[in-house]
Design an enzyme around this catalytic site. Structure first.
Site, PDB file in Angstrom:
ATOM      1  N   SER A 116       1.250  13.988  33.058  1.00 23.44           N
ATOM      2  CA  SER A 116       1.997  14.297  31.842  1.00 23.44           C
ATOM      3  C   SER A 116       3.119  13.281  31.634  1.00 23.44           C
ATOM      4  CB  SER A 116       2.567  15.707  31.960  1.00 23.44           C
ATOM      5  OG  SER A 116       3.285  15.995  30.799  1.00 23.44           O
ATOM      6  N   GLY A 117       3.156  12.718  30.454  1.00 24.54           N
ATOM      7  CA  GLY A 117       4.202  11.751  30.133  1.00 24.54           C
ATOM      8  C   GLY A 117       3.846  10.323  30.496  1.00 24.54           C
ATOM      9  N   THR A 121      -1.309   9.997  25.088  1.00 23.74           N
ATOM     10  CA  THR A 121      -1.360  10.231  23.646  1.00 23.74           C
ATOM     11  C   THR A 121      -0.962   8.971  22.891  1.00 23.74           C
ATOM     12  OG1 THR A 121      -0.870  12.520  24.046  1.00 23.74           O
ATOM     13  CG2 THR A 121      -0.497  11.739  21.822  1.00 23.74           C
ATOM     14  N   ASN A 166       7.737  15.644  29.467  1.00 22.33           N
ATOM     15  CA  ASN A 166       7.442  14.787  28.322  1.00 22.33           C
ATOM     16  C   ASN A 166       7.943  15.468  27.052  1.00 22.33           C
ATOM     17  OD1 ASN A 166       6.290  13.260  26.311  1.00 22.33           O
ATOM     18  ND2 ASN A 166       4.172  13.496  27.017  1.00 22.33           N
ATOM     19  N   SER A 169       4.749  16.454  24.793  1.00 21.59           N
ATOM     20  CA  SER A 169       3.642  16.713  25.705  1.00 21.59           C
ATOM     21  C   SER A 169       2.501  17.426  24.972  1.00 21.59           C
ATOM     22  CB  SER A 169       4.144  17.582  26.854  1.00 21.59           C
ATOM     23  OG  SER A 169       3.101  17.785  27.760  1.00 21.59           O
ATOM     24  N   SER A 170       1.289  16.913  25.191  1.00 18.75           N
ATOM     25  CA  SER A 170       0.125  17.551  24.567  1.00 18.75           C
ATOM     26  C   SER A 170      -0.119  18.859  25.291  1.00 18.75           C
ATOM     27  CB  SER A 170      -1.104  16.663  24.706  1.00 18.75           C
ATOM     28  OG  SER A 170      -0.801  15.353  24.334  1.00 18.75           O
ATOM     29  N   GLY A 394      -1.928  15.924  30.673  1.00 13.02           N
ATOM     30  CA  GLY A 394      -1.977  15.305  31.997  1.00 13.02           C
ATOM     31  C   GLY A 394      -1.598  16.284  33.102  1.00 13.02           C
ATOM     32  N   GLU A 396       0.256  18.186  35.741  1.00 12.27           N
ATOM     33  CA  GLU A 396       1.692  18.469  35.730  1.00 12.27           C
ATOM     34  C   GLU A 396       2.079  19.485  36.804  1.00 12.27           C
ATOM     35  OE1 GLU A 396       2.332  19.593  31.678  1.00 12.27           O
ATOM     36  OE2 GLU A 396       1.608  21.625  31.959  1.00 12.27           O
TER      37      GLU A 396
END
Ligand SMILES: Nc1ncnc2c1ncn2[C@@H]1O[C@H](COP(=O)(O)OP(=O)(O)OP(=O)(O)O)[C@@H](O)[C@H]1O
Ligand SMILES: [Mg+2]
Length: 1034
Positions: A116-117, A121, A166, A169-170, A394, A396
């Protein structure tokens, strides 16, 4: 020269000094140690070079700052350029996937992974932008392109949120297919979404936020809209937005993003009504969050405070407020076929409220994805190739990790497994299968973890499902016990109970810990069962199915239509969707982007070595590098390779008759491949370096053009020949027809001619007979022919008597009549053309003729010479002489030579005629005046001379005698004289000699003779001798 003898220096020829920092492709590192790897990464990162290759895999390090490396200009630079000709860039990867798709007509996907981050994306957006700019564009394609691009901000607004890891974050997984036509135009798109983290709608950890759209609405929404939705500006008043405590984040621009989203909704064809419903739904969730509960006397839940929030929810969703209240505080239970309302406790009511909020938001998100797909859908069913972009949440790890992290990390395990499958494992197995010498590279295979999570009956997900479905009092803790029971010996699973002493200290009793490929994660089991069940009470679900808000009504109605069957649990649904995704992906050619997070604090330029080392390790980058270095970048089945590149070698073109492998060997020998650059496997050729393949591909492209030109020329020749042949055949046919026509005409003409000739001959033979049927035409012809001839040959003058055409017998009379007519016509025309002067002249000429014709030899020559009015005018005569003439006008004057009577001396004189006399003038004097009355005769000779003798009555010896003169215009003078003095009859033409009276009584004579030369002289006999030349005979 070998075709592919291109060194690394050539490859980097175009690079600037900055581009040469470190090494652009880890494959070229001197040593494959982790230290060297990290050092290269750091070196490049320090110069903002965030991209580095491992072969065709792209490693990207999140710079946490805007770099000047994403521009249209740069996109153009990377367009159509081979992978290693330019510095590593995400554009190069996007472009290569695109071009491979176009040349090989196959499907591709780009797997973007990282925690994540790490920048997944962002990477996927850069790729989309690249395709948007560099694919062919038309108005239609641009519309599709805009929709594909604009689906992003909408999905991000509804599906992304700030987490501790993030700011954007998605919170859902996204796989997007972009469909391309054979020309490379982006013609459509399709999004598959995976498990949205719905729990975020009702709860956020400290420092985190709800989904962006809520903040965008309350920050950016227009006053009017907020009023309509019953919202207040700013999120502070909303329970669902305040739990994390951090609504305002400097990196997030809610107001601007609101505008972008609104605009994007329009572009993806969401109309005004639906947009209103959409915002209504979002607002309803916020209101719902503010519905509070209190306890009544029985301890049952009742709505606390006023009903304002409840009324807003009912208004925005279009449901009955009372039913909604009921649904939030009671549950309907069927007992003995009767429905009984069972009141909730406060906790239960909150649970029901949150479940409703999550369901509304979750369904709305699905609805949105469907609308986006509808708007991007490509209606043309012809074959398309696709490039898939996988951008999933991602890996996490938070302080507290729940069911959502469990799912997200499970998903990442699966993707890592896919990566391993497609690269490390499959690759090495392939070398073995193909009999390529190979020293195995060891790597950690996370299959064991995947199995731990997803194995049927024994995996964690199965056990969770079992607990969820089991009758009785299943709780999160009973689930944990089951896990401990079943997994006690698993190396990747540990709980408080199972752990050793040291580890136990780090674990709570309600936790279990998994040793993921990317590290340990401790999950708190609280909420696992509920979240996995994701149940909504039936009465409230039925209520929403009646809602006036079309979005929620539609999406709730389609949800689990089969009410008898228990819906699949969330984890199982997720598991199946990942399985499907894996199936979709393995059929495509893979490209990888491995995103690395540079530091945990989102700081630009900070390279946290430990963090990065950890990622490099768990992402298996070192292993990938080792396999790449030892292995081959490219492989193709012999048949396919040969089929594509056979035009490059005369021995294989156009057909190779032997075994494909032999053909490939001949081909690569011809291309100059060095022994180390390739290996021949059982069924495939393996090419070590991409540059070798690119050089071959370049040669192929060139050759393809040459071939195309040759084919084109041949085809053109063939076409032209065909055309020529057809034209020639047509010409021959036309010629034959034409000749036939001509021949037929000729034959008819001849038959006709024979007939005419025969008739002509017959007519000729009977021409003497009276007109009858046999000769009538002939005679008509003869007549016409004569008249035609006559017309063209008529005499032109009256005097022409010879030209008249002699007529045939039948026209003798006609001809004579015509001749006379014509002659008369000419005379008439002649006469009409005569002027009065000419008439007078002719009169005179007639007079001359009557006197001299046939008498004097010089007459014929004179006929053609016109007479003039006078040869001496009054102005030519001396004034004194004129005075002597007196009042009489000069009628005619002519210069003469007068011969003296005595001695015949010639004297030049003027002779003028007046009405009564002829005057002989010498300058100023009138020497002699001869009255016409005294002019008794005039004599001339019959010869050609011009001597005139005036015989004058001479009674008195004093009087002068006869006058002898020479006058050249003799006929003119005598004619004028005879007319003026009326002396026609006095003129006589004499032969031989003319007697003259010199004086009264004294005579002499003028003798005339002919001689070779004209002469006038005094002869010995005292006469005047006039010799004249003989007249010319005509
Ligand atoms: N190439 C880049 N250039 C500049 N900044 C970047 C880049 N990539 C990522 N970032 C920064 O990092 C942040 C996180 O990136 P991104 O949202 O792409 O992460 P992610 O991998 O998708 O994470 P998650 O798994 O949480 O969705 C971005 O918001 C941006 O600020
Ligand atoms: Mg993301």
């Amino acid at each position: 020269m070998p075709l592919v003898a291109q060194g690394p220096l050539d490859m980097e020829g175009a690079l600037t000094a900055r581009d040469r920092v470190g090494i652009q492709d880890f494959v070229l590192l001197d040593e494959t140690t982790e230290a060297a790897f990290l050092s290269n990464l750091r070196k490049r990162f320090s110069k903002d070079l965030i991209y580095t290759y491992i072969g065709t895999l792209l490693v990207s390090v999140n710079p946490y700052k805007q770099l000047d490396i994403y521009s249209h200009k740069l996109m153009d630079v990377y367009k159509g350029v081979n992978f290693f000709e330019l510095p590593p860039h995400i554009y190069a990867l996007a472009d290569n996937a695109y071009h491979t798709m176009l040349t090989e007509f196959n499907n591709h996907f780009i797997l973007i992974s990282g925690e994540s981050g790490a920048g997944k994306t962002e990477a996927s957006k850069k790729i989309l932008q690249y395709y948007a700019v560099s694919c062919p564009s038309t108005t239609l394609l641009n519309t599709v392109r805009d929709k594909i691009l604009m689906s992003n901000p909408v999905l991000e607004a509804f599906g992304n949120a700030k987490t501790l890891k993030n700011d954007n974050s998605s919170r859902f997984g996204k796989y997007m297919d972009i469909q391309f036509d054979s020309q490379g135009g982006a013609v459509g798109g399709h999004v598959l979404n995976y498990l949205l983290e719905k729990s975020r709608v009702v709860h956020q950890n400290h420092g985190e936020r709800n989904f962006h759209i809520f903040y965008q609405l309350v920050e950016g929404g227009e006053e009017e809209l907020l009023r309509r939705l019953g919202l207040e500006r700013g999120g502070q008043r909303y329970h669902y937005l305040t739990q994390g405590g951090g609504a305002a984040v400097s990196s997030i621009h809610d107001r601007n993003n609101w505008k972008t989203v609104k605009n994007a909704l329009q572009i993806i064809n969401i109309d005004k009504i639906n947009t209103n419903h959409l915002f209504g739904t979002v607002a309803s969730v916020l209101h719902l969050g503010n519905v509070g509960f209190g306890r009544d006397a029985r301890g049952c839940a009742v709505l606390s405070g006023d009903d304002a929030e409840l009324l807003w929810v009912s208004k925005l969703l279009g449901v009955d407020a009372q039913s909604l209240r009921e649904g939030l505080t009671c549950r309907k239970i069927e007992a003995n076929k009767e429905q009984v309302l069972s009141p909730f406790t406060v906790d239960h009511a909150i649970y029901a409220r949150d479940a409703l909020a999550k369901a509304i938001y979750g369904q709305t998100f699905t609805w949105l994805v469907n609308r986006i797909n509808e708007s991007m859908e490509n209606k043309d069913l012809s074959r398309k190739n696709v490039i898939g972009l996988l951008d999933i949440y991602g890996f996490e790890v938070f302080y507290v990790n729940s069911f959502e992290q469990f799912c997200i990390n499970y998903c990442n395990e699966k993707l890592q497994q896919l990566f391993i499958q497609l690269t490390l494992k499959a690759e090495q197995e392939e070398y073995e299968a193909e009999d390529i010498e190979w020293e195995s590279v060891q790597f950690f295979n996370n299959k064991i973890i995947c199995e731990l999570l997803e194995e049927k009956h024994t995996g964690i997900i199965s056990l969770l499902d079992e607990e969820c479905l089991r009758p009785g009092d299943a709780t999160d803790l009973t689930f944990l016990e089951r896990l401990e029971d079943k997994m006690s010996n698993h190396p990747h699973f540990v709980t408080h109970k199972l752990a050793d002493k040291v580890t136990r200290k780090t674990l709570e009793r309600g936790d279990f810990r998994l040793l993921h490929y990317a590290g340990e994660v401790t999950y708190c089991v609280v909420g696992f069962l509920d979240k996995n069940n994701d149940l909504l009470y039936k009465n409230i679900k039925d209520l929403i199915c009646q809602a006036k808000n079309a979005i929620v009504r539609e999406s709730f109605s389609t949800m689990d239509s089969d009410t008898r069957r228990r819906p699949e649990t969330v984890a199982t649904q997720f598991k199946s969707s990942l399985l499907k995704l894996t199936e979709v992906l393995v059929k495509k050619e893979a490209w990888y982007i491995r995103c690395l997070k540079s530091n945990e604090s989102k700081q630009p330029g900070h390279f946290d070595e430990a963090l990065i080392r950890h990622q490099v390790k768990y992402l298996g980058l070192m292993e990938h590098l080792r396999v790449r270095r030892a292995g081959f970048a490219y492989r193709r089945i012999y048949e396919v390779f040969l089929k594509r590149y056979k035009p490059l070698c005369p021995a294989t073109w156009p057909h190779w008759r032997g075994l494909p492998a032999d053909g490939v060997e001949v081909l690569v020998q011809h291309l100059g491949y060095l022994p180390d650059e390739y290996r021949m496997g059982r069924t495939k050729i393996f090419i070590r370096h991409p540059r070798t393949l690119y050089a071959t591909e370049d040669a192929y492209e060139k050759c393809k053009h040459e071939l195309a030109t040759r084919l084109q020329a041949k085809y053109k020749g063939y076409k032209a020949k065909g055309k020529f042949k057809r034209q020639k055949e047509a010409a021959t046919k036309i010629e034959t027809c034409w000749r036939g026509v001509q021949a037929r005409k000729e034959r008819e003409k001849r038959a006709w001619a024979v007939k005419v000739i025969k008739k002509f001959i017959k007519g000729y033979m009977t021409r003497g007979q009276a007109r009858n049927t046999e000769n009538s035409e002939y005679l008509a012809f003869v007549r016409q022919n004569y008249l035609n001839r006559l017309k063209g040959n008529l005499p032109e003058t009256v005097l022409d008597k010879t030209t008249w055409q002699s007529p045939p017998a039948v026209l003798a009379e006609t001809s004579e009549l015509l001749r006379q007519l014509h002659s008369r016509l000419m005379v008439r025309r002649y006469v009409r053309g005569i002027t009065p002067q000419r008439k007078a002249q002719l009169h005179l000429k007639a007079v001359t003729s009557s006197i001299f014709k046939g008498r004097k030899d010089s007459y014929p020559q004179s006929v053609a010479q016109p007479f003039v009015d006078t040869r001496i005018g009054e102005q030519d005569v001396d004034i004194r002489a004129l005075q002597m003439i007196g009042h009489e006008h000069i009628q005619y004057g002519v210069p003469v030579i007068k011969y003296d009577r005595n001695g015949f001396k010639p004297r030049a004189r003027q002779l003028v005629l007046t009405q009564t006399a002829a005057h002989l003038i010498d300058d100023a004097k009138v020497k002699q005046r001869v009255l016409y009355t005294s002019l008794k005769g005039i004599s001339v000779s019959n010869l050609t001379d011009c001597i005139i003798v005036f015989h004058i009555t001479c009674e008195d010896p004093k009087q002068k005698g006869d006058l002898v003169m020479q006058c050249d215009p003799l006929f003119e003078f005598l004619t004028k004289l005879s007319v003026i003095a009326n002396k026609q009859n006095a003129i006589s033409v004499v032969q031989g000699s003319i007697k003259i009276d010199i004086q009264a009584g004294k005579e002499s004579a003028v003798d005339f003779s002919s001689g070779p030369e004209a002469e006038v002289c005094r002869a010995k006999n005292g006469h005047l001798l006039v010799v004249s030349t003989r007249a010319r005979t005509r």
